[in-house]
Design a protein around this motif. Sequence first.
Motif, mmCIF file in Angstrom:
data_model
loop_
_atom_site.group_PDB
_atom_site.id
_atom_site.type_symbol
_atom_site.label_atom_id
_atom_site.label_comp_id
_atom_site.label_asym_id
_atom_site.label_seq_id
_atom_site.Cartn_x
_atom_site.Cartn_y
_atom_site.Cartn_z
ATOM 1 N N ALA A 32 -25.734 25.236 -7.004
ATOM 2 C CA ALA A 32 -26.983 24.495 -7.069
ATOM 3 C C ALA A 32 -26.943 23.324 -6.084
ATOM 4 O O ALA A 32 -25.873 22.939 -5.601
ATOM 5 C CB ALA A 32 -27.208 23.993 -8.489
ATOM 6 N N PRO A 33 -28.101 22.736 -5.775
ATOM 7 C CA PRO A 33 -28.115 21.549 -4.912
ATOM 8 C C PRO A 33 -27.237 20.444 -5.489
ATOM 9 O O PRO A 33 -27.214 20.210 -6.696
ATOM 10 C CB PRO A 33 -29.599 21.135 -4.918
ATOM 11 C CG PRO A 33 -30.341 22.411 -5.184
ATOM 12 C CD PRO A 33 -29.470 23.188 -6.132
ATOM 13 N N GLY A 34 -26.477 19.802 -4.612
ATOM 14 C CA GLY A 34 -25.641 18.695 -5.044
ATOM 15 C C GLY A 34 -24.249 19.070 -5.502
ATOM 16 O O GLY A 34 -23.469 18.198 -5.895
ATOM 17 N N THR A 35 -23.902 20.344 -5.442
ATOM 18 C CA THR A 35 -22.576 20.770 -5.909
ATOM 19 C C THR A 35 -21.500 20.628 -4.827
ATOM 20 O O THR A 35 -20.312 20.759 -5.123
ATOM 21 C CB THR A 35 -22.603 22.227 -6.409
ATOM 22 O OG1 THR A 35 -23.216 23.060 -5.412
ATOM 23 C CG2 THR A 35 -23.387 22.340 -7.717
ATOM 24 N N GLY A 36 -21.910 20.405 -3.572
ATOM 25 C CA GLY A 36 -20.926 20.201 -2.511
ATOM 26 C C GLY A 36 -20.726 21.379 -1.580
ATOM 27 O O GLY A 36 -19.705 21.445 -0.885
ATOM 28 N N ARG A 214 -11.494 25.732 -12.038
ATOM 29 C CA ARG A 214 -10.704 24.527 -11.790
ATOM 30 C C ARG A 214 -11.640 23.339 -11.535
ATOM 31 O O ARG A 214 -12.637 23.478 -10.811
ATOM 32 C CB ARG A 214 -9.787 24.713 -10.579
ATOM 33 C CG ARG A 214 -8.846 25.908 -10.685
ATOM 34 C CD ARG A 214 -7.763 25.696 -11.727
ATOM 35 N NE ARG A 214 -6.852 26.849 -11.793
ATOM 36 C CZ ARG A 214 -5.841 26.941 -12.639
ATOM 37 N NH1 ARG A 214 -5.595 25.945 -13.489
ATOM 38 N NH2 ARG A 214 -5.064 28.018 -12.657
ATOM 39 N N PRO A 215 -11.338 22.189 -12.085
ATOM 40 C CA PRO A 215 -12.182 21.017 -11.833
ATOM 41 C C PRO A 215 -12.022 20.529 -10.397
ATOM 42 O O PRO A 215 -10.953 20.655 -9.799
ATOM 43 C CB PRO A 215 -11.675 19.983 -12.839
ATOM 44 C CG PRO A 215 -10.280 20.405 -13.153
ATOM 45 C CD PRO A 215 -10.235 21.897 -13.025
ATOM 46 N N TYR A 216 -13.100 19.994 -9.866
ATOM 47 C CA TYR A 216 -13.034 19.403 -8.530
ATOM 48 C C TYR A 216 -13.878 18.137 -8.491
ATOM 49 O O TYR A 216 -14.755 17.926 -9.326
ATOM 50 C CB TYR A 216 -13.492 20.397 -7.452
ATOM 51 C CG TYR A 216 -14.981 20.671 -7.411
ATOM 52 C CD1 TYR A 216 -15.821 19.977 -6.531
ATOM 53 C CD2 TYR A 216 -15.554 21.641 -8.222
ATOM 54 C CE1 TYR A 216 -17.177 20.241 -6.479
ATOM 55 C CE2 TYR A 216 -16.913 21.904 -8.175
ATOM 56 C CZ TYR A 216 -17.730 21.200 -7.309
ATOM 57 O OH TYR A 216 -19.080 21.455 -7.265
ATOM 58 N N GLU A 217 -13.576 17.313 -7.517
ATOM 59 C CA GLU A 217 -14.309 16.070 -7.319
ATOM 60 C C GLU A 217 -14.768 15.971 -5.873
ATOM 61 O O GLU A 217 -14.118 16.508 -4.974
ATOM 62 C CB GLU A 217 -13.425 14.867 -7.634
ATOM 63 C CG GLU A 217 -12.899 14.794 -9.046
ATOM 64 C CD GLU A 217 -11.937 13.627 -9.219
ATOM 65 O OE1 GLU A 217 -12.429 12.475 -9.303
ATOM 66 O OE2 GLU A 217 -10.714 13.860 -9.238
ATOM 67 N N ILE A 218 -15.881 15.284 -5.672
ATOM 68 C CA ILE A 218 -16.317 14.950 -4.325
ATOM 69 C C ILE A 218 -15.986 13.478 -4.132
ATOM 70 O O ILE A 218 -16.603 12.598 -4.738
ATOM 71 C CB ILE A 218 -17.817 15.217 -4.123
ATOM 72 C CG1 ILE A 218 -18.126 16.706 -4.388
ATOM 73 C CG2 ILE A 218 -18.243 14.838 -2.706
ATOM 74 C CD1 ILE A 218 -19.594 17.055 -4.284
ATOM 75 N N THR A 219 -14.980 13.207 -3.320
ATOM 76 C CA THR A 219 -14.449 11.860 -3.147
ATOM 77 C C THR A 219 -14.865 11.303 -1.788
ATOM 78 O O THR A 219 -15.571 11.961 -1.014
ATOM 79 C CB THR A 219 -12.912 11.873 -3.241
ATOM 80 O OG1 THR A 219 -12.373 12.451 -2.041
ATOM 81 C CG2 THR A 219 -12.447 12.692 -4.442
#
Length: 234
Positions: A32-36, A214-219
């Motif tokens: 979706a939009p904003g997921t990276g 798996r969890p991920y982050e946008i840093t």
Amino acid sequence: MDISRIPTGIPGLDAMLKGGLIPGRVYLVKGAPGTGKTTLAVHFAMAGVANGENALYVTLEEPAENLKTDMRLLGFDLNDPHFTLIDATPTAERYVLISDFFEEFASNIEKMADAIKRQFQERRYTRIVIDPITMLKLTATKEMDYRRAFLSFIKTMMRLRTTVLLTSEMERTDIEEYLVNGVIELKTFSMNGRLSRGIRITKFRGSAFDDAIRPYEITERGIVVHKDRVLTLP
């Protein structure tokens, strides 16, 4: 027999892929939009640039200058000479000033393939990104025609011996998922009142892969995938 791999530029994702992507194939990143999706695609392209490879990036939605600004904040220099950025966004100004250029690259997937082949006459690219393929799919009038054209596109890219990453915002990508060599899905979840992000590989032809979410982050340095943690959904 060992199969050569190319890094995505995201170590945690490469671990999930058992070393990286298999070169010379076509892959889909959906979400979706904003997921990276765009950030992941830039990671992939710039990992090649860091290795001295040429990368071609076609943006069909985010204007090139915006993309350069956003990615600069994450530490990516899209002005690198090994990185070719083609802006095929359908803005009113571009329609007026360079409508032929937009028509050439963005009217349908067949013309996109032809335009990429012409780019290869100037230099060879080992990595290509089309972000997002959604814009090309929306131009198709018949699903069967799009399926045929998409399969032809994949065959063309394989003949060019380049690795292609497509992004898509559509939830249903049946045709693309069936025909590409691998699918990476980005999702967001609301858990305990907080936003959580999860990455999952749903398809990877020719290789074993980690199919856990798996969890991920946008840093501030881009995407970080936590390969040793599992996202447990409620």
